[in-house]
Design an enzyme around this catalytic site. Structure first.
Site, PDB file in Angstrom:
ATOM      1  N   HIS A  28       0.755  -1.295   0.077  1.00 16.66           N
ATOM      2  CA  HIS A  28       0.043  -0.015   0.021  1.00 16.66           C
ATOM      3  C   HIS A  28       0.819   1.209  -0.022  1.00 16.66           C
ATOM      4  O   HIS A  28       0.851   1.852  -0.948  1.00 16.66           O
ATOM      5  CB  HIS A  28      -0.999   0.096   1.332  1.00 16.66           C
ATOM      6  CG  HIS A  28      -1.816   1.325   1.426  1.00 16.66           C
ATOM      7  ND1 HIS A  28      -3.154   1.185   0.971  1.00 16.66           N
ATOM      8  CD2 HIS A  28      -1.571   2.496   1.813  1.00 16.66           C
ATOM      9  CE1 HIS A  28      -3.537   2.393   0.973  1.00 16.66           C
ATOM     10  NE2 HIS A  28      -2.664   3.148   1.620  1.00 16.66           N
ATOM     11  N   GLU A  29       1.616   1.401   1.045  1.00 16.51           N
ATOM     12  CA  GLU A  29       2.787   2.440   0.936  1.00 16.51           C
ATOM     13  C   GLU A  29       3.469   2.706  -0.283  1.00 16.51           C
ATOM     14  O   GLU A  29       3.644   3.920  -0.598  1.00 16.51           O
ATOM     15  CB  GLU A  29       3.576   2.581   2.411  1.00 16.51           C
ATOM     16  CG  GLU A  29       2.598   2.393   3.695  1.00 16.51           C
ATOM     17  CD  GLU A  29       1.477   3.734   3.672  1.00 16.51           C
ATOM     18  OE1 GLU A  29       1.926   4.884   3.072  1.00 16.51           O
ATOM     19  OE2 GLU A  29       0.497   3.566   4.275  1.00 16.51           O
ATOM     20  N   HIS A  39       3.122   6.631  -6.990  1.00 19.00           N
ATOM     21  CA  HIS A  39       2.393   7.964  -7.219  1.00 19.00           C
ATOM     22  C   HIS A  39       3.412   9.109  -7.327  1.00 19.00           C
ATOM     23  O   HIS A  39       3.275  10.091  -8.155  1.00 19.00           O
ATOM     24  CB  HIS A  39       1.389   8.102  -6.364  1.00 19.00           C
ATOM     25  CG  HIS A  39      -0.007   8.954  -7.095  1.00 19.00           C
ATOM     26  ND1 HIS A  39      -0.923   9.216  -6.144  1.00 19.00           N
ATOM     27  CD2 HIS A  39      -0.048   9.751  -8.175  1.00 19.00           C
ATOM     28  CE1 HIS A  39      -1.695  10.025  -6.894  1.00 19.00           C
ATOM     29  NE2 HIS A  39      -1.205  10.271  -8.069  1.00 19.00           N
TER      30      HIS A  39
END
Ligand SMILES: [Zn+2]
Length: 747
Positions: free
Chosen positions: A509-510, A516
């Site tokens: 997730h991180e 991004h």
């Protein structure tokens, strides 16, 4: 899009529009007469960019005493820079006003990024003090920029002329964000209106603070008292002792007291065998702060709703949600409401199905009652344990931290995007447990720096997060320097560092946030990478979680730490099946809370004014929930109005924003479906996602971004399938979802 530089938030990192003190390397900025002499220059470590690779902070040279002077100087410099923009005799242009504003505050941005990073992950008493001292000053500083009428006059002059200008889409986005941000803060209001907004803000600040205190008091000061030990049957000895101690502390010597936790459901309920005691504990939680004791937050709720609606009306908006959602992807309350209402039929069916299943379990045990909320988790947990005997410790033996990161997270990024990673040991770090990697792009060039800070420690706040030490920006020629922080319990010295599956998921997730940030390809920092809307930012990170259990990735990293054997497929299948269990409740209570939030936020001024007495507050809640068609008595909302801290305990907080969790999950699940429909883990898919979503920052309409990626509007069906609320083959003909979102209101 989001006006990052104008967001008046406690972190000045957001104010970092930025300039290396005026005059240095202003490549595009032929500002005729910005008076460079009037801009003070800073001193100390933060006065200039770091000389380390990627301009990454040199922690060997930073001391705690550097921060306050750097903040003060950084604010003074930015103030002078703003004044220079205002005093510029040349007519306002994109360059001499909007870009100049973007460039201002570079020293402030530099210190804020480092300061808020270390206070989050390695704080000290001194850093906490500095935080308390500096935060209100930063807020006031931010306000003094967004609410500066002379600055706004120049911004507006550029904005009003935009049709006649030739601009890149990114320039247009920066201009629009800058203008909208100032308008949102009140720049277009009359003096009288602005005075009223200030009054409302300060009233809201008081009322919402009081709400927070009362909601807390209803938990801390009013624990539920039980007379006998039998009431607590089923609880552990240590829970019982804690209850006895708390009762004594509250003046109920010889009795037992249980303090309420935040949510409607209470964590001790599943273990309690005494049904009457369960009901007592649950009802105390459910009726919290609604006047059944001397605490009643309903008058505060009524006032808050009225003030918010009034404030929105001053800005010409129909309701508070329309005002608050100005920079969100969903933008209009109707869009968010429509999206949630679309889930209701499938969710209601699931809730009824689950209740029937639990009633069977109760009957099988010889119980002669129907399931109620205070019974729910007791029986749900039993059924779950029978169906899926998940052994999380046995599973963790397949997850070694370094292997998960390098052969899992990095491996997936290599397969999808062609990235490679090289560990380095030459950079100073803020804690010895932090490791650093150079990230290389698909063509072998350097893409950025990655800091990895995995372990729990006392100086670190809870949770996991990502941010930047240096933002990507073509304007400054900077590449991203990104950190991921987690809270994994550290294995004792000399033992193998294993992690739970939850933490494996968090790692992916991180790193999704990190991607991004790494793929950011913007000119301006305030539109770069993760500088996107609140109901969008969790989308790329959630998508990256899909690779954690993708077979090709899993078989590359999930190997038993002793035998080297790959994790058995049944283990993962069981895990995924278990994740669909009890969603009528788990997911239902969240959807109900999100809907309740939106209903409160979508009141017009007249509607809000009609909710005045405590009884009217209760009625409005009841009506709003009943309208949904969910099983609200069996599955009440995760937070009821009277203790919904997220939305009522600060002037804006998560108000009109609780839906964001669901919204990004919809985008995520729909995107996973796109990947799977198109062949899964391939470079072509990764490059397409990078091009359409991960590299675009906050520069374009998010619906357009999604359409560029998926070739269609986002669809809620994959989320309902993933949650087990509808079966895959049901999707096509289910009344629950034709899947389409309502058309977005544009005005
Ligand atoms: Zn996240």
């Amino acid at each position: 899009m989001k006006a990052q530089i104008l967001a008046t938030v406690a972190t000045a990192a957001l104010l970092a529009g930025c300039t290396t003190a005026y005059g240095e390397d202003l490549d595009t900025m032929a500002t005729p007469s910005a008076d460079a002499a009037a801009i003070p220059s800073g001193t100390g470590y933060f006065a200039a960019d770091s000389t380390l690779p990627f301009k990454t902070p040199d922690f060997s040279k930073i001391s705690e005493d550097d921060y306050i002077p750097a903040f003060e100087q950084g604010m003074a410099i930015q103030k002078a820079e703003i004044q220079a923009i205002i005093d510029n005799p040349a007519p306002p242009t994109m360059e001499n006003t909007i870009v100049a504003l973007e460039k201002s505050g570079r020293m402030l941005g530099r210190v804020a990024r480092v300061f808020f990073a270390v206070t989050g992950s390695n704080t000290t008493d001194r850093l906490d003090e500095i935080n308390t001292e500096i935060s209100p000053k930063l807020t006031a500083h931010g306000d003094s920029i967004v609410l500066n009428p002379e600055l706004f006059a120049r911004v507006k002059a550029v904005y009003d002329n935009r049709a006649a200008m030739t601009m890149t889409p990114e320039d247009a986005a920066l201009l629009e964000d800058t203008y909208d941000g100032m308008v949102h803060a009140g720049a277009l209001l009359t003096e009288a209106q602005r005075t009223r907004v200030k009054e409302i803000n300060s009233e809201l600040s008081e009322i919402t603070t009081e709400f927070g205190q009362q909601a807390r008091a209803a938990m801390a000061d009013q624990p539920v008292i039980f007379d006998s030990r039998e009431d607590l049957a089923g609880l552990s000895e240590s829970d019982i002792k804690a209850a006895a101690d708390l009762a004594a502390e509250k003046g109920f010597e010889g009795k037992y007291a249980i303090a309420l936790q935040n949510t409607t459901q209470q964590p001790l309920l599943p273990n309690m065998t005494n049904r009457a005691a369960r009901e007592k504990l649950f009802m105390a939680s459910y009726n919290r702060a609604n006047g059944t004791t001397d605490i009643d937050t309903r008058p505060l709720v009524a006032k808050t709703a009225a003030l918010r609606a009034e404030k929105a009306a001053l800005f010409g908006e129909a309701d508070w949600a329309s005002y608050a959602m100005w920079d969100r992807m969903a933008e209009k309350p109707a869009t968010a409401l429509g999206f949630m209402e679309r889930m209701v039929p499938a969710l209601a069916n699931t809730q009824r199905r689950e209740a029937a299943m639990l009633n069977e379990a109760i009957a099988a045990e010889g119980g002669d009652f129907e399931v109620q909320p205070w019974d729910w988790y007791r029986y749900a947990n039993k059924v779950k344990a029978e169906r899926y005997d998940l052994d999380e410790d046995a599973m963790a033996e397949y997850f070694q931290l370094d292997t998960v990161l390098e052969d899992g997270v990095f491996y997936a990024a290599e397969k999808l995007y062609g990235l490679t990673f090289q560990k380095r040991s030459d950079l100073p770090v803020y804690h010895p447990d932090v490791t650093t990697y150079t990230v290389f792009d698909r063509d072998g060039s350097e893409l950025g720096l990655f800091y990895f800070d995995p372990f729990q420690r006392e100086s670190k706040r809870g949770g996991a997060w990502m941010s930047n030490f240096v933002d990507q920006s073509d304007l400054w020629g900077t590449k991203p320097v990104i950190y991921n922080v987690l809270n994994i319990p550290k294995a004792p010295e000399g033992e193998v560092q294993l992690v739970s599956f939850d933490n494996v998921n968090t790692l992916f997730h991180e790193f999704g946030h990190a991607l991004h940030g790494f793929f950011a390809d913007q000119r301006y920092e305030s539109l770069s990478g993760t500088a996107v809307a609140r109901d969008f930012v969790e989308y790329p990170s959630q998508v990256n979680e899909m690779w954690a259990t993708y077979p090709e990735v899993l078989s590359n990293y999930a190997k038993h730490y002793r035998t080297g054997e790959t994790i058995p497929a049944e283990m993962i299948e069981k895990l995924e099946a278990a994740s669909q269990f009890n969603q009528g409740y788990d997911f239902g209570e969240v959807v109900e809370a999100a809907l309740l939030d939106m209903k409160w936020a979508a009141l017009s001024r007249e509607e809000a004014a009609a909710i005045d007495t405590p009884e009217e507050v209760s009625q409005f809640e009841r009506q709003s929930l009943e309208q949904l068609g969910l099983e609200i008595d069996l599955v009440p909302p995760r937070y009821r109005t009277t203790y919904f801290n997220h939305i009522f305990s600060s002037p804006s907080g998560y108000s009109a924003g609780y839906y964001s969790y669901l919204w990004t999950e919809m985008l995520d699940r729909d995107s996973r479906k796109w990947f799977m429909d198109n062949g899964g883990l391939t470079r072509a898919n990764g490059d397409h996602y990078r091009k359409t979503v991960l590299s675009t920052g906050g520069t374009m309409d998010y619906f357009e971004m999604f359409r560029n990626f998926a070739g269609r509007e986002p669809d809620v069906t994959p989320m309902l399938e993933a949650r087990g609320l509808i079966a895959g083959d049901e999707a096509a003909d289910s009344e629950a979802s034709d899947g389409k979102l309502p058309p977005r209101t544009v005005n």
